[in-house]
Write a protein that holds these residues in place. Structure first.
Motif, PDB file in Angstrom:
ATOM      1  N   GLU A 239       0.799  -1.220   0.000  1.00  0.00           N
ATOM      2  CA  GLU A 239       0.000   0.000   0.000  1.00  0.00           C
ATOM      3  C   GLU A 239       0.832   1.269   0.000  1.00  0.00           C
ATOM      4  O   GLU A 239       0.280   2.365  -0.127  1.00  0.00           O
ATOM      5  CB  GLU A 239      -0.960   0.006   1.180  1.00  0.00           C
ATOM      6  CG  GLU A 239      -0.315  -0.208   2.528  1.00  0.00           C
ATOM      7  CD  GLU A 239      -1.351  -0.418   3.619  1.00  0.00           C
ATOM      8  OE1 GLU A 239      -2.250   0.425   3.747  1.00  0.00           O
ATOM      9  OE2 GLU A 239      -1.263  -1.435   4.330  1.00  0.00           O
ATOM     10  N   ASP A 240       2.140   1.168   0.154  1.00  0.00           N
ATOM     11  CA  ASP A 240       2.987   2.360   0.183  1.00  0.00           C
ATOM     12  C   ASP A 240       3.838   2.533  -1.067  1.00  0.00           C
ATOM     13  O   ASP A 240       4.657   3.444  -1.133  1.00  0.00           O
ATOM     14  CB  ASP A 240       3.923   2.310   1.401  1.00  0.00           C
ATOM     15  CG  ASP A 240       3.161   2.388   2.711  1.00  0.00           C
ATOM     16  OD1 ASP A 240       2.154   3.114   2.748  1.00  0.00           O
ATOM     17  OD2 ASP A 240       3.564   1.725   3.679  1.00  0.00           O
ATOM     18  N   TYR A 241       3.653   1.645  -2.082  1.00  0.00           N
ATOM     19  CA  TYR A 241       4.621   1.680  -3.182  1.00  0.00           C
ATOM     20  C   TYR A 241       4.600   2.985  -3.964  1.00  0.00           C
ATOM     21  O   TYR A 241       5.601   3.390  -4.535  1.00  0.00           O
ATOM     22  CB  TYR A 241       4.436   0.488  -4.112  1.00  0.00           C
ATOM     23  CG  TYR A 241       3.325   0.606  -5.145  1.00  0.00           C
ATOM     24  CD1 TYR A 241       3.489   1.344  -6.306  1.00  0.00           C
ATOM     25  CD2 TYR A 241       2.118  -0.071  -4.976  1.00  0.00           C
ATOM     26  CE1 TYR A 241       2.488   1.433  -7.255  1.00  0.00           C
ATOM     27  CE2 TYR A 241       1.119   0.014  -5.917  1.00  0.00           C
ATOM     28  CZ  TYR A 241       1.306   0.752  -7.057  1.00  0.00           C
ATOM     29  OH  TYR A 241       0.309   0.839  -7.992  1.00  0.00           O
TER      30      TYR A 241
ATOM     31  N   LEU B   9       7.881  -3.249  -9.822  1.00  0.00           N
ATOM     32  CA  LEU B   9       7.980  -3.558  -8.406  1.00  0.00           C
ATOM     33  C   LEU B   9       8.553  -4.963  -8.221  1.00  0.00           C
ATOM     34  O   LEU B   9       8.110  -5.908  -8.886  1.00  0.00           O
ATOM     35  CB  LEU B   9       6.612  -3.508  -7.740  1.00  0.00           C
ATOM     36  CG  LEU B   9       5.787  -2.226  -7.867  1.00  0.00           C
ATOM     37  CD1 LEU B   9       4.454  -2.399  -7.149  1.00  0.00           C
ATOM     38  CD2 LEU B   9       6.546  -1.048  -7.303  1.00  0.00           C
ATOM     39  N   VAL B  10       9.513  -5.086  -7.327  1.00  0.00           N
ATOM     40  CA  VAL B  10      10.047  -6.390  -6.947  1.00  0.00           C
ATOM     41  C   VAL B  10       9.514  -6.697  -5.548  1.00  0.00           C
ATOM     42  O   VAL B  10       9.706  -5.910  -4.617  1.00  0.00           O
ATOM     43  CB  VAL B  10      11.583  -6.398  -6.947  1.00  0.00           C
ATOM     44  CG1 VAL B  10      12.101  -7.814  -6.675  1.00  0.00           C
ATOM     45  CG2 VAL B  10      12.130  -5.880  -8.285  1.00  0.00           C
TER      46      VAL B  10
ATOM     47  N   LEU C 143      10.504  -5.140  -2.103  1.00  0.00           N
ATOM     48  CA  LEU C 143      11.953  -5.226  -1.934  1.00  0.00           C
ATOM     49  C   LEU C 143      12.676  -4.114  -2.672  1.00  0.00           C
ATOM     50  O   LEU C 143      13.690  -3.601  -2.198  1.00  0.00           O
ATOM     51  CB  LEU C 143      12.458  -6.582  -2.438  1.00  0.00           C
ATOM     52  CG  LEU C 143      11.907  -7.830  -1.743  1.00  0.00           C
ATOM     53  CD1 LEU C 143      12.394  -9.084  -2.455  1.00  0.00           C
ATOM     54  CD2 LEU C 143      12.304  -7.848  -0.277  1.00  0.00           C
ATOM     55  N   LYS C 144      12.155  -3.745  -3.832  1.00  0.00           N
ATOM     56  CA  LYS C 144      12.869  -2.785  -4.678  1.00  0.00           C
ATOM     57  C   LYS C 144      11.934  -2.298  -5.769  1.00  0.00           C
ATOM     58  O   LYS C 144      10.962  -2.970  -6.123  1.00  0.00           O
ATOM     59  CB  LYS C 144      14.095  -3.470  -5.309  1.00  0.00           C
ATOM     60  CG  LYS C 144      14.992  -2.574  -6.173  1.00  0.00           C
ATOM     61  CD  LYS C 144      16.126  -3.381  -6.765  1.00  0.00           C
ATOM     62  CE  LYS C 144      16.980  -2.556  -7.730  1.00  0.00           C
ATOM     63  NZ  LYS C 144      17.727  -1.486  -7.045  1.00  0.00           N
ATOM     64  N   GLN C 145      12.217  -1.112  -6.293  1.00  0.00           N
ATOM     65  CA  GLN C 145      11.599  -0.636  -7.522  1.00  0.00           C
ATOM     66  C   GLN C 145      12.690  -0.486  -8.572  1.00  0.00           C
ATOM     67  O   GLN C 145      13.724   0.130  -8.310  1.00  0.00           O
ATOM     68  CB  GLN C 145      10.892   0.700  -7.310  1.00  0.00           C
ATOM     69  CG  GLN C 145       9.648   0.607  -6.448  1.00  0.00           C
ATOM     70  CD  GLN C 145       8.805   1.870  -6.500  1.00  0.00           C
ATOM     71  OE1 GLN C 145       8.737   2.542  -7.521  1.00  0.00           O
ATOM     72  NE2 GLN C 145       8.156   2.196  -5.393  1.00  0.00           N
ATOM     73  N   ILE C 146      12.452  -1.058  -9.741  1.00  0.00           N
ATOM     74  CA  ILE C 146      13.421  -0.962 -10.843  1.00  0.00           C
ATOM     75  C   ILE C 146      12.935   0.113 -11.809  1.00  0.00           C
ATOM     76  O   ILE C 146      11.883  -0.037 -12.434  1.00  0.00           O
ATOM     77  CB  ILE C 146      13.555  -2.304 -11.576  1.00  0.00           C
ATOM     78  CG1 ILE C 146      13.956  -3.411 -10.604  1.00  0.00           C
ATOM     79  CG2 ILE C 146      14.575  -2.187 -12.705  1.00  0.00           C
ATOM     80  CD1 ILE C 146      13.959  -4.796 -11.225  1.00  0.00           C
ATOM     81  N   PRO C 147      13.666   1.231 -11.930  1.00  0.00           N
ATOM     82  CA  PRO C 147      13.273   2.256 -12.911  1.00  0.00           C
ATOM     83  C   PRO C 147      13.377   1.689 -14.328  1.00  0.00           C
ATOM     84  O   PRO C 147      14.376   1.047 -14.678  1.00  0.00           O
ATOM     85  CB  PRO C 147      14.290   3.384 -12.684  1.00  0.00           C
ATOM     86  CG  PRO C 147      14.901   3.105 -11.347  1.00  0.00           C
ATOM     87  CD  PRO C 147      14.873   1.617 -11.189  1.00  0.00           C
TER      88      PRO C 147
END
Length: 397
Positions: A241-243, A279-280, A289-293
């Motif tokens: 919910e915070d991505y 989104l990972v 875990l991570k966001q990949i641009p």
């Protein structure tokens, strides 16, 4: 002279049948279809020989078409935007039966045992279930009634329809913010578990390959709704919910497709709505875990069958590009430029190739996933969805 007349008479009598293509006698494991969206047709292809076998016309509006396969992978069931449901024999290259079951359809699913075809509808809303044999109606399940902006009563749009274990379908309702589990153990009397207030405006959904978790994307808020089908009594919960919090929202030119989502190495890779990122997610605890641009707003985020690579395509105006992500390093290892209107991808069953539809070039391009080089092209009229028969044996596809 008499025998010549006899031969001539036989040719006159049977010439029409000679013009009809004969059915193939072969396995279907390396076959598939490619949707020609503008023409309302499809091509049946041989994925080993990389060639067309048949062209089937008369399938109606295929501007948002999808397909599922019978268990023997001989029949493809095509869901058209005009509410059409068409059964196609891919060994004969012909339509077996076609019905128009609604006014605006968004997709469908085939049951675990292959006997039922379910269709989700925008108009009039709800889900209809048909016999996979003859497309006769088995069940008509109306959607929750909602009030539109003009004050009119209507059925909620249904989205994210998937098959699930134990002869069930799961679907979400866009306007009313619900998810339903539809148990078809008794086809004439479906049992429905309704889960309300799962989140605002669920736009699509997916089911994990093991059939346990159903995840609905939410257009009206950050986060996704997760329902554990092993323990539905726990109800849905909001995850991730915070991505998007604190980030500027971008215009959404095309909604992401969650059906083509990716899982690899205990992680899920998902398109972020309104963001230029993938989104990972830890698929055990369902935390980011991570966001990949990436290059643009992702539409399809798909894993090679062995999970070693993620292939991503994008919405307009970046829809000429594919990016390949290494799932070990989470780095972008290749940016490809197939051309404008790069809409859909499909991996060969073991992942040595990926087929990519390039609408504005009227072609499907085939890439070697090891070298990341294009190897073949097929001429296809405004291609979109590509569906291989390996889908017949996968949950949720």
């Amino acid at each position: 002279m008499k025998s010549f007349r006899t031969l001539l008479l036989l040719l006159i009598l049977f010439a029409p049948s000679l013009l009809v293509a004969e059915c193939l006698t072969r396995g279907t494991g390396d076959m598939g279809i490619i949707i020609e969206r503008a023409a309302g047709s499809l091509k049946v292809v041989d994925t080993s020989a990389r060639r067309e076998l048949f062209r089937v016309e008369g399938l109606g509006d295929l501007s948002h078409a999808s397909a599922v396969y019978s268990r023997d992978a001989r029949y493809a069931y095509i869901f058209g935007r005009d509410g059409g449901l068409t059964k196609v024999d891919i060994l004969c290259g012909r339509i077996v039966k076609r019905i128009v079951q609604g006014g605006n359809s968004i997709g469908g699913a085939i049951s675990q045992d292959g006997s039922l075809i379910a269709v989700s509808n925008y108009e009039p809303g709800g889900v209809k279930v048909f016999s996979s044999d003859d497309l006769s109606l088995v069940a008509d399940i109306p959607a929750t009634t909602v009030t539109d902006r003009e004050g009119n009563k209507k059925g909620s749009k249904t989205v994210g329809l998937v098959d699930a274990p134990d002869q069930r379908f799961v679907v979400s309702l866009y306007d009313s913010g619900e998810s339903w589990i539809i148990d078809m153990d008794t086809p004439a009397n479906p049992s429905i578990q309704r889960f309300e207030k799962i989140g605002r405006l669920p736009y699509d959904a997916l089911i994990t390959p093991d059939g346990r978790y159903y995840i609905a994307g939410l257009f009206g808020q950050d986060g996704l709704s997760l329902l554990d089908l092993w323990h539905p009594e726990q109800g849905p919960r909001l995850i991730l919910e915070d991505y998007g919090r604190g980030q500027q929202k971008l215009p959404v030119y095309k909604m992401p497709h969650l059906e083509g989502w990716a899982m690899a190495g205990g992680r899920a890779f998902l398109p972020a709505v309104g963001q230029h990122s993938v989104l990972v997610v830890d698929s055990t605890e369902w935390r980011e875990l991570k966001q990949i641009p990436v290059h643009g707003q992702p539409v399809f985020v798909m894993a090679r069958p062995d999970g070693r690579q993620i292939w991503v395509n994008f919405a307009f105006p970046h829809n000429d590009t594919i990016q390949v992500i290494d799932t070990e390093t989470l780095d972008i290892v290749k940016t490809l430029k197939p051309g404008k209107g790069t809409l859909h991808m499909e991996f060969s069953p073991r992942g040595e190739e990926v087929w990519i539809s390039v609408r504005d070039k009227d072609e499907v391009q085939i890439y070697d996933t090891r070298t990341l080089q294009q190897t073949h092209r097929l001429s296809v009229d405004k291609p979109s969805g590509i569906f291989f028969t390996s889908r017949a044996h996968q949950t949720g596809l």
